[in-house]
Enzyme design. Structure first.
Site, PDB file in Angstrom:
ATOM      1  N   HIS A   1       0.849  -1.200   0.000  1.00  0.00           N
ATOM      2  CA  HIS A   1       0.000   0.000   0.000  1.00  0.00           C
ATOM      3  C   HIS A   1       0.879   1.242   0.000  1.00  0.00           C
ATOM      4  CE1 HIS A   1      -2.860  -2.739   2.532  1.00  0.00           C
ATOM      5  NE2 HIS A   1      -2.829  -3.094   1.260  1.00  0.00           N
TER       6      HIS A   1
HETATM    7  C1  LIG Z   1      -0.347  -8.145  -3.924  1.00  0.00           C
HETATM    8  C2  LIG Z   1      -1.203  -6.981  -3.524  1.00  0.00           C
HETATM    9  C3  LIG Z   1      -2.291  -7.183  -2.706  1.00  0.00           C
HETATM   10  C4  LIG Z   1      -3.081  -6.115  -2.315  1.00  0.00           C
HETATM   11  N1  LIG Z   1      -4.218  -6.354  -1.600  1.00  0.00           N
HETATM   12  C5  LIG Z   1      -5.059  -5.337  -1.318  1.00  0.00           C
HETATM   13  C6  LIG Z   1      -6.312  -5.573  -0.690  1.00  0.00           C
HETATM   14  O1  LIG Z   1      -6.680  -6.706  -0.402  1.00  0.00           O
HETATM   15  N2  LIG Z   1      -7.099  -4.500  -0.427  1.00  0.00           N
HETATM   16  C7  LIG Z   1      -6.735  -3.221  -0.730  1.00  0.00           C
HETATM   17  O2  LIG Z   1      -7.475  -2.290  -0.403  1.00  0.00           O
HETATM   18  N3  LIG Z   1      -5.572  -2.986  -1.340  1.00  0.00           N
HETATM   19  C8  LIG Z   1      -4.744  -3.997  -1.681  1.00  0.00           C
HETATM   20  N4  LIG Z   1      -3.590  -3.754  -2.373  1.00  0.00           N
HETATM   21  C9  LIG Z   1      -3.274  -2.371  -2.736  1.00  0.00           C
HETATM   22  C10 LIG Z   1      -4.142  -1.813  -3.864  1.00  0.00           C
HETATM   23  O3  LIG Z   1      -4.270  -2.743  -4.907  1.00  0.00           O
HETATM   24  C11 LIG Z   1      -3.473  -0.532  -4.351  1.00  0.00           C
HETATM   25  O4  LIG Z   1      -3.367   0.346  -3.254  1.00  0.00           O
HETATM   26  C12 LIG Z   1      -4.252   0.148  -5.448  1.00  0.00           C
HETATM   27  O5  LIG Z   1      -4.388  -0.677  -6.580  1.00  0.00           O
HETATM   28  C13 LIG Z   1      -3.539   1.435  -5.850  1.00  0.00           C
HETATM   29  O6  LIG Z   1      -4.346   2.124  -6.746  1.00  0.00           O
HETATM   30  P1  LIG Z   1      -3.727   3.278  -7.634  1.00  0.00           P
HETATM   31  O7  LIG Z   1      -4.783   3.726  -8.570  1.00  0.00           O
HETATM   32  O8  LIG Z   1      -3.082   4.282  -6.758  1.00  0.00           O
HETATM   33  O9  LIG Z   1      -2.535   2.567  -8.456  1.00  0.00           O
HETATM   34  P2  LIG Z   1      -2.492   1.185  -9.222  1.00  0.00           P
HETATM   35  O10 LIG Z   1      -3.685   0.361  -8.985  1.00  0.00           O
HETATM   36  O11 LIG Z   1      -1.165   0.613  -8.901  1.00  0.00           O
HETATM   37  O12 LIG Z   1      -2.533   1.609 -10.742  1.00  0.00           O
HETATM   38  C14 LIG Z   1      -1.532   2.381 -11.341  1.00  0.00           C
HETATM   39  C15 LIG Z   1      -1.401   1.942 -12.799  1.00  0.00           C
HETATM   40  O13 LIG Z   1      -0.642   2.934 -13.490  1.00  0.00           O
HETATM   41  C16 LIG Z   1       0.212   2.294 -14.408  1.00  0.00           C
HETATM   42  N5  LIG Z   1       1.325   3.205 -14.710  1.00  0.00           N
HETATM   43  C17 LIG Z   1       2.349   3.548 -13.896  1.00  0.00           C
HETATM   44  N6  LIG Z   1       3.171   4.395 -14.527  1.00  0.00           N
HETATM   45  C18 LIG Z   1       2.663   4.602 -15.754  1.00  0.00           C
HETATM   46  C19 LIG Z   1       3.073   5.368 -16.872  1.00  0.00           C
HETATM   47  N7  LIG Z   1       4.178   6.123 -16.829  1.00  0.00           N
HETATM   48  N8  LIG Z   1       2.333   5.323 -17.989  1.00  0.00           N
HETATM   49  C20 LIG Z   1       1.191   4.572 -18.050  1.00  0.00           C
HETATM   50  N9  LIG Z   1       0.756   3.826 -17.008  1.00  0.00           N
HETATM   51  C21 LIG Z   1       1.482   3.852 -15.883  1.00  0.00           C
HETATM   52  C22 LIG Z   1       0.630   1.039 -13.679  1.00  0.00           C
HETATM   53  O14 LIG Z   1       1.098   0.070 -14.589  1.00  0.00           O
HETATM   54  C23 LIG Z   1      -0.645   0.634 -12.956  1.00  0.00           C
HETATM   55  O15 LIG Z   1      -1.415  -0.273 -13.707  1.00  0.00           O
HETATM   56  C24 LIG Z   1      -2.769  -4.802  -2.758  1.00  0.00           C
HETATM   57  C25 LIG Z   1      -1.671  -4.591  -3.580  1.00  0.00           C
HETATM   58  C26 LIG Z   1      -0.890  -5.660  -3.974  1.00  0.00           C
HETATM   59  C27 LIG Z   1       0.290  -5.421  -4.862  1.00  0.00           C
END
Ligand SMILES: Cc1cc2nc3c(=O)[nH]c(=O)nc-3n(C[C@H](O)[C@H](O)[C@H](O)COP(=O)(O)OP(=O)(O)OC[C@H]3O[C@@H](n4cnc5c(N)ncnc54)[C@H](O)[C@@H]3O)c2cc1C
Length: 634
Positions: A572
């Site tokens: 996270h």
């Molecule tokens: C193994 C695991 C288990 C987890 N379990 C839980 C859970 O049970 N419950 C929970 O609440 N949270 C959980 N989390 C955390 C949760 O999934 C993340 O906090 C959440 O997905 C983050 O959302 P976000 O939109 O900030 O980023 P992300 O979901 O990480 O999305 C960001 C996206 O941007 C893309 N990206 C990055 N840089 C670029 C670029 N320059 N150009 C184009 N695309 C780009 C990435 O490839 C990615 O797909 C878990 C995480 C992991 C890894």
């Protein structure tokens, strides 16, 4: 860059020393291939240099009193030499050891079939033969596209904001760095899953390697690989954000409605919390001690909660997991949004204080997207990196990175826990979640596949390590999720790649120590035969003797809590572009606008003012849901 021959010779010898029984040249070749894929050139060069250093007689004489290249040492000398690095008082040597141990052991144990030697079966059958409903836009030449809103990143934040803006009639383009993988692609082989679905193949870490950073990098981002735990933002956290960060909307009905809307779209429920073998150990311990435990709310529909579920960290084959792939991205595409995958956005085009689009690379082709609004949702590591690469200059940018540093205490049980199977996470405890004004730790479990145990198990010799790995089937864990109070920082290197600096503060370390003590107490109550922590040294105890746990804690203290002395992982990442009331102390204003740049917004975990204290997905989605509403009015 491939390794120099001298470095490769050392790597062969290091591989054979860390993991016995592996075919030496083959393992070294696979590790070298993984090194070549590391995102930062500096890391690749540093590893080559380190391995060449291992071959220096002079260095080895000075360090270990053995005047030989590592590859010419006897097996006993090699083990003594590596043990010295693992537990060195010097942080750079511990870092070097961890780099090699992680690369070698994770590569070895994630090779298809390698798990069989430790009783880990291959994933259950091939993936289903189902269609791929999203049709990403093919980019086969240098291309320019135009739209109303370009959304960068398709995870928890990006997916929701794209769907909600498309619903409001906006022409939306989603740009995602990862590929498009759905149920038909989820082989659930660890090596394949890490490489295709996780950022940097699961090898991302802080600069000093003291924290492993796990995040999704595929269409759907983290929501495809995550463990489905779906907590709403706790009321005290909402109050804190409203009161201390000048953001009253967090306590208002508007944010509540957004949280409810996303929970409904994801089908969040507590009816899919059948305990896995891991959960049964956790529950037993909690009940015997009379500590709090509860069912985890999960974003699943029709989840079978059976053995196969434990593999869903590498994608859910039955689409029961309500990732953005099967919910919000599907909605966005249904309303005409276009999606480009394998698209690495390098810069936001900013001129005269306004954003007008982005520049990206798609498999060697340049892609320019002109848009009236740019929404960055690359997650808390890549969002600040992209803004920094784009020339955004704000004092808070990349600072205040908040994490839930996670670790675990492990217990060897009499029963076959088979910790890689069963519901991803089903139960939790908040007994110690509020030790001090909302700061403390949660207990949860997580599936343990060979890669996870390979990271966690201390290495003292190949035989001891193999023995520990072979106990996987009877290994249980009490997972610790700490809400940090003091954060880290994201900056970029000269190639624009993110660098993460993070040091566990004294305050947070005290909570961590307490967490380990309580987790051990829990495993004792649950009937563990032997209890150990993922420290660099093997420090274990067998419950029963008076004062055994206290003695174990004293030995943990003596081994140290510094960088690379205890395994820490973060699932996270938050708050590196935090929202606030002033451009001096935050990156976006209460309406998600980057201070001082018109038409540029952020809508992901990076806008959290602080760590949420609970698994953050639902909070991110709620925030993104509201972001779409405010962006629509601008
Ligand atoms: C193994 C695991 C288990 C987890 N379990 C839980 C859970 O049970 N419950 C929970 O609440 N949270 C959980 N989390 C955390 C949760 O999934 C993340 O906090 C959440 O997905 C983050 O959302 P976000 O939109 O900030 O980023 P992300 O979901 O990480 O999305 C960001 C996206 O941007 C893309 N990206 C990055 N840089 C670029 C670029 N320059 N150009 C184009 N695309 C780009 C990435 O490839 C990615 O797909 C878990 C995480 C992991 C890894």
């Amino acid at each position: 860059m491939s390794l120099t021959p001298r470095a490769f010779a050392a790597l062969r010898a290091v591989g054979a020393t860390l993991v016995d029984g592996a075919e030496e040249a083959d393992l070294a070749a696979r590790v070298a291939a993984n090194i070549a894929k590391l995102p930062r050139a500096a890391d690749r060069t540093e590893l080559d240099l380190l391995l060449r250093l291992f071959e220096s007689r002079v260095v080895n004489f000075c360090i270990a009193g053995i005047p030989r290249p590592f590859s010419a040492m006897s097996p006993a000398q090699r083990e003594r030499y590596l043990r010295g690095w693992a537990t060195s008082r010097l942080p750079p040597r511990r870092k070097a050891f961890q780099a090699l141990k992680r690369l070698v052991t994770v590569t070895h144990y994630t090779t298809p079939g390698a798990g069989r030697s430790i009783g880990y079966p291959d994933p259950p059958g091939p993936p289903p033969d189902v269609p791929k409903p999203i049709r990403p836009l093919p980019i086969t030449t240098d291309t320019t596209l135009t739209c109303d809103v370009v959304v960068i990143g398709s995870g928890a934040g990006g997916g929701v904001v794209a769907a909600e803006l498309a619903k409001r009639g906006k022409d939306v383009i989603v740009l995602e760095k990862g590929g498009y993988h759905n149920e038909a692609d989820f082989t659930q082989q660890e090596g394949d899953g890490l490489e295709r679905l996780y950022d940097a193949g699961g090898l991302l870490a802080t600069r000093d390697l003291s924290l492993v950073i796990l995040q999704g990098a595929t269409l759907g981002g983290g929501t495809v690989v995550n463990y489905t735990t779906s907590f709403a933002t706790p009321e005290p956290v909402r109050d804190e954000w409203a009161r201390e960060h000048g953001l009253p909307h967090f306590t208002g009905p508007e944010f509540t409605q957004s949280l409810n809307a996303v929970a409904q779209r994801l089908g969040v429920n507590t009816e899919h919390a059948a305990p896995s073998g891991r959960d049964r150990v956790l529950i037993r311990g909690l009940e015997r001690l009379g500590w709090h435990h509860g069912l985890l709310p999960r974003n699943v529909r029709g989840c079978t909660q059976d053995d196969a579920c434990g593999y869903c960290g590498y994608g859910c084959r039955s689409a029961a997991k309500q990732s953005t792939l099967v919910t919000y991205l599907a909605d966005a595409v249904g309303r005409g949004a276009r999606v480009v995958v394998n698209c690495d956005v390098r810069r936001v085009a900013i001129a005269h204080g306004a954003a007008s689009g982005v520049e990206a690379q798609v498999r060697g082709h340049q892609l320019a997207v002109h848009a009236r609004a740019v929404v960055v949702a690359c997650g808390s590591i890549h969002t600040p990196a992209l803004l920094l690469r784009s020339g955004v200059d704000l004092p808070a940018l990349g600072r205040f990175l908040a994490l839930h540093p996670a670790t675990a205490v492990f217990g060897e049980m009499d029963e076959a826990v088979r910790p890689w199977t069963g519901t991803l996470q089903a139960h939790y405890s908040d007994q110690f979640a509020d030790l001090d004004g909302g700061y403390g730790f949660k207990f949860e479990t997580a599936p343990i596949h060979p890669s996870f145990l390979a990271l966690a198990a201390p290495w003292e010799s190949a035989a001891q390590y193999r023995d520990r790995m072979a106990r996987l089937e009877r290994t249980a864990l009490c997972g610790i999720l700490l809400r940090d109070r003091f954060g880290g920082r994201v900056s970029v290197d000269r190639d624009g790649c993110p660098i993460v600096d993070y040091r566990v503060s004294r305050y947070d370390a005290a909570h961590l120590r307490q967490a380990l003590a309580r987790a051990a107490e829990l495993l004792e109550a649950a009937g563990a035969r032997e209890i150990w922590a993922p420290q660099a040294r093997w420090i274990a105890y067998k419950p029963g003797a008076v004062g055994a746990r206290e003695d174990w804690l004293t030995r943990l203290d003596a081994a140290g809590w510094g960088a690379n002395q205890l395994l820490l992982v973060t699932f996270h990442q938050m708050a590196s572009c935090r929202m606030g009331a002033s451009a001096r102390s935050s990156v976006v204003d209460p309406e998600h606008r980057v201070w001082g740049v018109r038409n540029l917004y952020v809508a992901d975990a990076s806008v959290f003012p602080t760590a949420s204290g609970v698994n953050p997905m639902l909070t991110i989605m709620g925030i993104a849901h509201r972001a779409a509403q405010v962006i629509d009015t601008h």
